[in-house]
Design a protein around this motif. Structure first.
Motif, PDB file in Angstrom:
ATOM      1  N   LEU A 144       0.812  -1.211   0.000  1.00 44.54           N
ATOM      2  CA  LEU A 144       0.000   0.000   0.000  1.00 44.54           C
ATOM      3  C   LEU A 144       0.846   1.262   0.000  1.00 44.54           C
ATOM      4  O   LEU A 144       0.474   2.266  -0.602  1.00 44.54           O
ATOM      5  CB  LEU A 144      -0.940  -0.010   1.206  1.00 44.54           C
ATOM      6  CG  LEU A 144      -2.051  -1.066   1.136  1.00 44.54           C
ATOM      7  CD1 LEU A 144      -2.870  -1.058   2.407  1.00 44.54           C
ATOM      8  CD2 LEU A 144      -2.942  -0.818  -0.069  1.00 44.54           C
ATOM      9  N   THR A 185     -15.918   2.002  -0.053  1.00 43.46           N
ATOM     10  CA  THR A 185     -14.509   2.330  -0.299  1.00 43.46           C
ATOM     11  C   THR A 185     -13.637   1.823   0.838  1.00 43.46           C
ATOM     12  O   THR A 185     -12.536   1.293   0.611  1.00 43.46           O
ATOM     13  CB  THR A 185     -14.340   3.861  -0.446  1.00 43.46           C
ATOM     14  OG1 THR A 185     -15.129   4.304  -1.548  1.00 43.46           O
ATOM     15  CG2 THR A 185     -12.879   4.223  -0.679  1.00 43.46           C
ATOM     16  N   TYR A 186     -14.117   1.961   2.071  1.00 48.19           N
ATOM     17  CA  TYR A 186     -13.359   1.484   3.224  1.00 48.19           C
ATOM     18  C   TYR A 186     -13.236  -0.034   3.216  1.00 48.19           C
ATOM     19  O   TYR A 186     -12.207  -0.590   3.603  1.00 48.19           O
ATOM     20  CB  TYR A 186     -14.006   1.969   4.526  1.00 48.19           C
ATOM     21  CG  TYR A 186     -13.495   3.316   4.961  1.00 48.19           C
ATOM     22  CD1 TYR A 186     -12.451   3.429   5.874  1.00 48.19           C
ATOM     23  CD2 TYR A 186     -14.037   4.486   4.443  1.00 48.19           C
ATOM     24  CE1 TYR A 186     -11.966   4.669   6.267  1.00 48.19           C
ATOM     25  CE2 TYR A 186     -13.559   5.726   4.824  1.00 48.19           C
ATOM     26  CZ  TYR A 186     -12.524   5.813   5.734  1.00 48.19           C
ATOM     27  OH  TYR A 186     -12.037   7.040   6.109  1.00 48.19           O
ATOM     28  N   ASN A 230     -13.158  -1.888   0.516  1.00 48.95           N
ATOM     29  CA  ASN A 230     -12.173  -2.200  -0.523  1.00 48.95           C
ATOM     30  C   ASN A 230     -10.751  -1.912  -0.053  1.00 48.95           C
ATOM     31  O   ASN A 230      -9.821  -2.664  -0.353  1.00 48.95           O
ATOM     32  CB  ASN A 230     -12.477  -1.402  -1.796  1.00 48.95           C
ATOM     33  CG  ASN A 230     -13.729  -1.879  -2.504  1.00 48.95           C
ATOM     34  OD1 ASN A 230     -14.103  -3.045  -2.384  1.00 48.95           O
ATOM     35  ND2 ASN A 230     -14.391  -0.997  -3.226  1.00 48.95           N
ATOM     36  N   THR A 231     -10.588  -0.821   0.708  1.00 48.19           N
ATOM     37  CA  THR A 231      -9.268  -0.498   1.258  1.00 48.19           C
ATOM     38  C   THR A 231      -8.827  -1.553   2.261  1.00 48.19           C
ATOM     39  O   THR A 231      -7.663  -1.956   2.296  1.00 48.19           O
ATOM     40  CB  THR A 231      -9.288   0.887   1.929  1.00 48.19           C
ATOM     41  OG1 THR A 231      -9.670   1.870   0.965  1.00 48.19           O
ATOM     42  CG2 THR A 231      -7.917   1.242   2.491  1.00 48.19           C
ATOM     43  N   THR A 232      -9.768  -2.023   3.071  1.00 44.39           N
ATOM     44  CA  THR A 232      -9.452  -3.064   4.056  1.00 44.39           C
ATOM     45  C   THR A 232      -9.040  -4.353   3.358  1.00 44.39           C
ATOM     46  O   THR A 232      -8.135  -5.062   3.819  1.00 44.39           O
ATOM     47  CB  THR A 232     -10.659  -3.322   4.977  1.00 44.39           C
ATOM     48  OG1 THR A 232     -11.045  -2.089   5.598  1.00 44.39           O
ATOM     49  CG2 THR A 232     -10.308  -4.336   6.064  1.00 44.39           C
ATOM     50  N   LYS A 263      -7.431  -4.502   0.616  1.00 49.61           N
ATOM     51  CA  LYS A 263      -6.048  -4.274   0.195  1.00 49.61           C
ATOM     52  C   LYS A 263      -5.085  -4.453   1.376  1.00 49.61           C
ATOM     53  O   LYS A 263      -3.973  -4.947   1.210  1.00 49.61           O
ATOM     54  CB  LYS A 263      -5.902  -2.879  -0.405  1.00 49.61           C
ATOM     55  CG  LYS A 263      -6.643  -2.706  -1.721  1.00 49.61           C
ATOM     56  CD  LYS A 263      -6.494  -1.286  -2.241  1.00 49.61           C
ATOM     57  CE  LYS A 263      -7.260  -1.092  -3.545  1.00 49.61           C
ATOM     58  NZ  LYS A 263      -7.163   0.297  -4.060  1.00 49.61           N
TER      59      LYS A 263
END
Length: 293
Positions: free
Chosen positions: A189, A241-242, A244-246, A248
């Motif tokens: 990331l 979005t959160y 999807n970020t998690t 990653k």
């Protein structure tokens, strides 16, 4: 103690000169400043060349190299190959260093000399420079950061290390470069987070609870601050979005596990499998991701 500085640039004509001059103005001068430009199309290269040609100091070498043109993370990792000193500082192109930043870092090392010969990461807090005015809150205050995330598995889901304010030693750099042979960089990331994860497993870290750079906030920031209230609003209105970020973050964790099973390096410590230092909402995101995976 000698140190190098890695500065990655890309279309930074507005601020790069001030940043380089703040590095050259340190009370302890660097051995090398390695500027890796990732294909600037403005006057960045012209400004850097002017500084290189105009700065006369036999003890400081300033070099300009071509970046891989694959983004910020790859640019920093690639520039690491050119660092030769015992310690390496990372620098963004648009910040300003406090004049005695390096002195304070090295003084912290002297007070913790038992850490020097082990893979080591040092990082500090930062002033926020917004519209050329210094904010009352520091970077750690604004982002609700806490170095305690390094004490357990919270570091997998909450990074507390700001690349622009970190220093690593040669031992940790060698581990990082080896890890990249077994890792898809697209799963990392951010370069500073990867160093935090490696230091957490293979070495040691030291947080200097003092702002030692002026972290400039502007529209071109790749990474900037958000503030607690805005983060809560994002959880509500950008929950997908959160998630999807998690996802990653989980992939980055899996990449790290794959890496340390491939590396022939002894793990010095294993993080506790707890998440004491991350928010309740982030724990919810992790739980949801595990349920749907």
């Amino acid at each position: 103690m000698n140190y190098d500085v890695i500065l990655c640039s890309y279309n930074g004509e507005l601020y790069v000169e001030e940043q380089i001059k703040s590095i050259l103005a340190q009370t302890i001068k660097p051995k090398n400043i390695i500027i890796s430009d990732d294909g600037s199309t403005d006057k960045t290269l012209e400004i850097i060349d002017s500084i290189i040609n105009g700065y006369i100091n036999d003890n400081v070498n300033i070099s300009l190299i071509d970046g891989p043109r694959q983004g910020l993370i790859s640019n920093f990792f690639n520039a690491l190959k050119f660092a030769i000193s015992e310690f390496v500082f990372f620098s963004d192109q648009d910040d300003i260093w406090v004049h005695d930043k390096v002195f304070i870092f090295f003084n912290a090392l002297k007070n913790n000399s038992e850490l020097i010969n082990k893979p080591l990461l040092l990082f500090s807090d930062a002033y926020l420079l917004i519209n050329d005015r210094v904010s009352k809150k520091t970077f750690f205050n604004t982002e609700s950061l806490n170095s305690d995330v390094m004490l357990d598995s919270s570091i997998y889901y909450k990074n507390c290390v700001q690349g622009a304010s970190m220093m690593v030693n040669k031992e940790l750099i060698q581990i990082c470069l080896k890890s990249l042979k077994y890792t898809d960089k697209s799963e990392i990331l951010m370069h500073d987070w990867w160093f935090a994860l490696l230091a957490n497993i293979y070495g040691n870290y030291l947080f200097i609870d003092e702002p030692l750079i002026y972290y400039r906030q502007h529209d071109s920031n790749i990474v900037g601050t958000r503030g607690k209230f805005r983060r809560y609003l994002n959880y509500i209105f950008k929950f997908k979005t959160y998630i999807n970020t998690t996802k990653k973050m989980i992939k980055q964790k899996e990449a790290l596990i794959k890496t340390y099973t491939s590396l022939n390096i002894g793990i010095t410590k294993q993080s506790k499998n707890t998440y004491k230092y991350i928010s309740f909402m982030k724990k919810i995101c992790i739980l949801i991701c595990k349920m749907i995976s």
